[in-house]
Scaffold this active site. Structure first.
Site, PDB file in Angstrom:
ATOM      1  N   SER A   4      -0.180   1.251  16.127  1.00  0.00           N
ATOM      2  CA  SER A   4      -0.347   0.928  14.709  1.00  0.00           C
ATOM      3  C   SER A   4      -0.796  -0.520  14.566  1.00  0.00           C
ATOM      4  O   SER A   4      -0.469  -1.367  15.398  1.00  0.00           O
ATOM      5  CB  SER A   4       0.984   1.136  13.976  1.00  0.00           C
ATOM      6  OG  SER A   4       0.940   0.542  12.690  1.00  0.00           O
ATOM      7  N   SER A  42       0.811  -1.214   0.000  1.00  0.00           N
ATOM      8  CA  SER A  42       0.000   0.000   0.000  1.00  0.00           C
ATOM      9  C   SER A  42       0.847   1.269   0.000  1.00  0.00           C
ATOM     10  O   SER A  42       1.597   1.523  -0.934  1.00  0.00           O
ATOM     11  CB  SER A  42      -0.965  -0.034   1.191  1.00  0.00           C
ATOM     12  OG  SER A  42      -1.869   1.028   1.154  1.00  0.00           O
TER      13      SER A  42
END
Length: 514
Positions: free
Chosen positions: A470, A46
């Site tokens: 995260s 990504s």
């Protein structure tokens, strides 16, 4: 090295992933037999740097992998080679998988130099367990989600080809655009930053179907420049400035994709040179307002419209960060609009909502206004990729809404004003030390962190700050907002220092932004 399957699957330096990819091919084959359906495997990292790569599995209706199987993925990825067969048998036994059933796996990859060999490792894993595969080659992540859904819905969602994807979305966009009158070429012009990733060539394929109803100038198309380097949606959102390599004038309408084209943010610069960002929250507001207006016009009082991040006459629901949480919450409503601030989001329509829209669009017993609204809703459903956030699909919907409403990007931006804000990240030795509650708005561990944040927030006007771990790497993400950019930056820095001190920060303390 221990890898954890998170919201974005596995991501790390590409050199570490060869065996992971093979094992995910194995797992996808087991998942296909378990579900008696086609499963997808996408090789991408990504918005990560070019030297990284990653992999994510796609469940039968194009959704993200179910939580139980995320645990299997983590288990399989970290198993010693000599214990791999036993780990596979354990999954087969726990899930009562019939190994005699056929299995099919769709595989796609992004444009990273490592993706070719890593996607081959996935295919090798599929074939090692006797599965069948279809290699789609270079596709965006949302396109592979779309293909999987089309295949398992037996064509009801669409044709499982890139051409079918382009045709469905572009036809719906053109039908919507017919409702926009007297648009000039300037109003049709959009500047797109492709992040030097897969989104640029795939957007060109869609553009060829648009019959000049949208005139696109693509920058950072991969012909030169490095993937995600000083460009792309993540860069623009975090840095709050235009990407390198995009030539724009004040007032030009611009957007940026990320590396695999599942995120989008819009922006422009004004006559004074100030940068204006229209992120996922602004996108959700525009879309939910448009849908709410159509529901009023069509006269449907029974469809519940929910927006998971904005406040515009719709039900609002807060969830933990991560599109899988947003997606599941959106499924509880007839129409669910969800976007993360980073620009990853889409719209979900329940089967009931789609059926009602189709009936209204076909009805001969309603007035012209209701008929027009019903047809707009019908084409809106078709332009949206409901399986996952999709930069190309979202872009077409946004452009259609702006055209229909006759809105400039400046008028869209003026719907509401964001408080100045800042996002930072702090590297820690283990992100799992951070635990949160209240949809990740309060930290419950480590001890003293939330108290420190509360104390810092009180120093500034109109201030808030949140921290969360995260989902993909050992960093803690810090968000802060306040009445001025200077105060937001200062608060974000002070909270970052608290995180570094109390949550096992790695390396030197965070430095002030100014």
């Amino acid at each position: 090295m221990v890898l954890q399957y998170g919201t974005a699957g596995f991501r790390t330096n590409a050199k570490q992933l060869d065996h992971i990819m093979f094992r995910m091919g194995l797992l996808a084959t087991l998942r296909s037999r378990k579900t008696k359906a086609t499963i997808g495997v996408m090789v991408t990292a990504s918005h990560n740097p070019e030297e990284d790569n990653g992999v994510k599995l796609i469940d039968p209706m194009g959704e993200m992998l179910t939580a139980t199987w995320e645990d299997f993925a983590t288990q399989l990825a970290n198993t010693e080679q000599k214990e791999l067969l036993a780990a596979l048998k354990d999954i087969i036994n726990k899930e009562a998988i019939n190994m005699k059933l056929e299995a099919e796996v769709f595989v796609g990859k992004d444009t990273r130099s490592s993706s070719a060999s890593l996607s081959q490792a996935v295919l090798d894993g599929v074939h090692a367990l006797g599965g069948q595969s279809k290699d789609y080659g270079l596709v965006t992540t949302p396109q592979l989600h779309y293909m999987v859904c089309c295949q398992n819905s037996h064509g009801q969602y669409g044709e499982a080809t890139v051409e079918g994807y382009c045709s469905k979305l572009s036809q719906a966009f053109l039908a919507l655009s017919k409702n926009a009158s007297n648009r000039t070429d300037d109003q049709k012009h959009l500047f797109v930053d492709g992040a030097n990733g897969i989104g640029a060539p795939k957007l060109r394929e869609v553009e060829s179907h648009l019959k000049k109803q949208l005139q696109i100038s693509i920058f950072n198309d991969g012909s030169r420049g490095k993937l995600n380097h000083q460009c792309g949606a993540d860069f623009v959102k975090v840095q709050q400035k235009p990407p390198t390599g995009v030539e724009i004038s004040p007032g030009d309408r611009c957007c940026s994709f990320d590396g695999d084209a599942d995120r989008i943010v819009y922006y422009y610069t004004d006559s004074r040179g100030f940068f204006h960002l229209l992120d996922g929250d602004k996108i959700a507001t525009l879309i939910s307002t448009f849908l709410k207006e159509l529901l009023v016009q069509v006269g449907s009082q029974t469809l519940r419209c929910c927006c998971l991040c904005c406040y515009k006459e719709v039900i609002v629901r807060c969830t933990k960060t991560g599109v899988k949480h947003l997606h599941h919450a959106a499924q509880e409503f007839d129409i669910g609009v969800y976007f993360e601030a980073n620009g990853h989001g889409t719209v979900l329509f329940s089967k009931t909502a789609e059926e009602k829209v189709q009936l209204l669009a076909k009805s001969t017993n309603i007035n012209d206004e209701r008929k027009r609204a019903a047809l707009l809703l019908q084409n809106t459903v078709n332009v949206i990729n409901q399986t996952v956030g999709d930069a190309i699909s979202d872009m077409l919907l946004i452009e259609a809404i702006l055209a229909i409403k006759g809105m400039t990007v400046q008028q869209w931006d003026a719907i509401y004003s964001d408080l100045p804000n800042r996002q930072l990240k702090v590297t820690v030795s283990d992100r799992r030390v951070i635990e949160t509650t209240d949809a990740e708005r309060r930290a419950v561990s480590p001890a003293g962190l939330q108290e420190a944040i509360d104390g810092l927030v009180k120093k500034y006007k109109q201030a808030r700050s949140f921290v969360r771990p995260s989902g993909t790497e050992d960093v803690v993400r810090v968000y802060a907002e306040a009445d001025s950019q200077e105060s937001a930056d200062a608060l974000a820095h002070e909270v970052s220092l608290a995180v570094h001190r109390l949550a096992g920060g790695v390396g030197a303390e965070p430095k002030p932004l100014h």
